[in-house]
Write an enzyme that holds these catalytic residues in place. Structure first.
Site, PDB file in Angstrom:
ATOM      1  N   VAL A 130       0.835  -1.207   0.000  1.00  0.00           N
ATOM      2  CA  VAL A 130       0.000   0.000   0.000  1.00  0.00           C
ATOM      3  C   VAL A 130       0.867   1.254   0.000  1.00  0.00           C
ATOM      4  O   VAL A 130       0.575   2.221  -0.716  1.00  0.00           O
ATOM      5  CB  VAL A 130      -0.946  -0.005   1.222  1.00  0.00           C
ATOM      6  CG1 VAL A 130      -1.588   1.369   1.428  1.00  0.00           C
ATOM      7  CG2 VAL A 130      -2.036  -1.063   1.050  1.00  0.00           C
ATOM      8  N   GLU A 131       1.924   1.239   0.783  1.00  0.00           N
ATOM      9  CA  GLU A 131       2.755   2.438   0.933  1.00  0.00           C
ATOM     10  C   GLU A 131       3.571   2.770  -0.313  1.00  0.00           C
ATOM     11  O   GLU A 131       3.617   3.929  -0.730  1.00  0.00           O
ATOM     12  CB  GLU A 131       3.690   2.280   2.138  1.00  0.00           C
ATOM     13  CG  GLU A 131       2.989   2.289   3.489  1.00  0.00           C
ATOM     14  CD  GLU A 131       2.425   3.656   3.840  1.00  0.00           C
ATOM     15  OE1 GLU A 131       2.809   4.657   3.216  1.00  0.00           O
ATOM     16  OE2 GLU A 131       1.575   3.718   4.752  1.00  0.00           O
ATOM     17  N   THR A 132       4.224   1.777  -0.893  1.00  0.00           N
ATOM     18  CA  THR A 132       5.179   2.091  -1.976  1.00  0.00           C
ATOM     19  C   THR A 132       5.166   1.118  -3.148  1.00  0.00           C
ATOM     20  O   THR A 132       6.096   1.112  -3.937  1.00  0.00           O
ATOM     21  CB  THR A 132       6.618   2.141  -1.423  1.00  0.00           C
ATOM     22  OG1 THR A 132       6.960   0.842  -0.896  1.00  0.00           O
ATOM     23  CG2 THR A 132       6.776   3.191  -0.342  1.00  0.00           C
TER      24      THR A 132
END
Length: 336
Positions: A130-132
């Site tokens: 989700v983050e990167t």
């Protein structure tokens, strides 16, 4: 990090000088050299944390205000999208497949970390997804530019970002890194797991013991750091995260989306009109949620571990995306 200087092929000396002069003017115009707030900050940090004031002034003379950062922070996805819209961004076939690939590539570290910290591999993988996108998009802003812009030119949260800017300078010194070279998101979040500086100093770990907690390029450190974050925030092994809820006609509307933190027992919520659709492993507290899904309203009960995910990002949409992505990745890995 290696600093690269690119020279344009066929560029005349005159054009080069003009372009360089223009760039210098833009840098000077947008830099924090001579900025009153930056000067006050430099003096404060030098006094409080024993930094060299001249060196600090040079760093902030290099730091630049970025209008694109101010534009981005004013429209966060968590506040403007429905759950249906948000889910379509993060729970996708591509992200699931890449999650399985990331898990397979790092299976030994993930298995070791899961055993050591008690945090499921699929949750760690989903956070990084989700983050990167598993490290594909770790941000392209210099952290000093991002945090300076928000500390000195974004009054609504300047106090918070001044604190993060201090934390960034401290972590740069502690980790023996050049603060002008570290990069991250528009909000100063860094690495595979997008840790803001205070989270980095509190939770990032040098998992492979090479002397640097490298969450930018070292997947072992990144995985270990995410697991450490969740453990330190109270993740409970072998417990559910969230469960769909049946609702009664006379349900207590005042409890819906009231708080991220679970405050009522499942029995108490059931008496208020919110009943789990299946048995739940843990019998702790929960919180009632309504999310606007693709086919209408969805009612959920967020349990303790759901709340732990929101400690990473204070959003129901975020926590639900992480959890559902983790389940899809685990299922895809098992069936592959």
């Amino acid at each position: 990090m290696i600093r690269k200087i690119l020279w344009g092929a066929g560029l005349s000396l005159g054009a080069l000088l003009v372009n360089t002069a223009s760039a210098d003017q833009d840098t000077k115009k947008d830099s924090y050299h001579g900025n009153k707030l930056a000067k006050q900050f430099v003096a404060e940090v030098a006094k409080e944390h024993n930094f060299n004031e001249t060196e600090l002034a040079e760093w902030f003379g290099s730091a630049a205000k970025k209008q694109s950062i101010l534009d981005a922070i004013s429209r966060p996805a968590e506040k403007r999208l429905t759950w249906a819209q948000y889910r379509k961004i993060f729970v996708t076939k591509s992200r699931i497949k890449k999650g399985v690939d990331f898990w397979e590539k790092n299976k030994e570290t993930l298995a070791k970390v899961e055993q050591e910290f008690g945090v499921p591999a699929e949750i760690i993988v989903a956070i990084i997804g989700v983050e990167t996108r598993y490290g594909q998009n770790k941000g392209s802003y210099r952290v000093i530019d991002a945090l300076s812009t928000l500390a000195f030119d974004y009054p609504p949260r300047s106090k918070f970002f001044r604190k993060e800017l201090k934390e960034f300078l401290l972590l740069s010194r502690e980790q023996k890194q050049n603060p002008l070279e570290l990069v991250g998101s528009y909000a100063g979040a860094m690495g595979y797991g997008q840790f803001i500086p205070s989270s980095y100093r509190a939770y990032a770990i040098d998992y492979d013991k090479d002397g640097f907690a490298d969450i930018w390029n070292n997947t072992d450190d990144a995985i270990g750091s995410v697991a450490n974050y969740f453990k330190r925030h109270g993740w409970k092994s072998d417990q559910d995260v969230a469960v769909r809820s049946k609702i009664a006609k006379d349900k207590d509307e005042s409890l819906i989306n009231k708080s991220l933190k679970p405050s009522l027992t499942l029995d108490a919520l059931s008496k208020k009109g919110f009943t789990p659709v299946k048995s739940v492993k843990n019998k702790g507290n929960a919180t009632a949620m309504r999310l606007q899904g693709e086919w209408g309203a969805e009612f959920w009960l967020g349990l303790h571990n759901f709340y732990v995910i929101t400690r990473y990002n204070h959003s129901r949409l975020y926590a639900m995306a992480v959890w559902q992505l983790s389940q899809e990745i685990e299922q895809a890995k098992t069936s592959s």
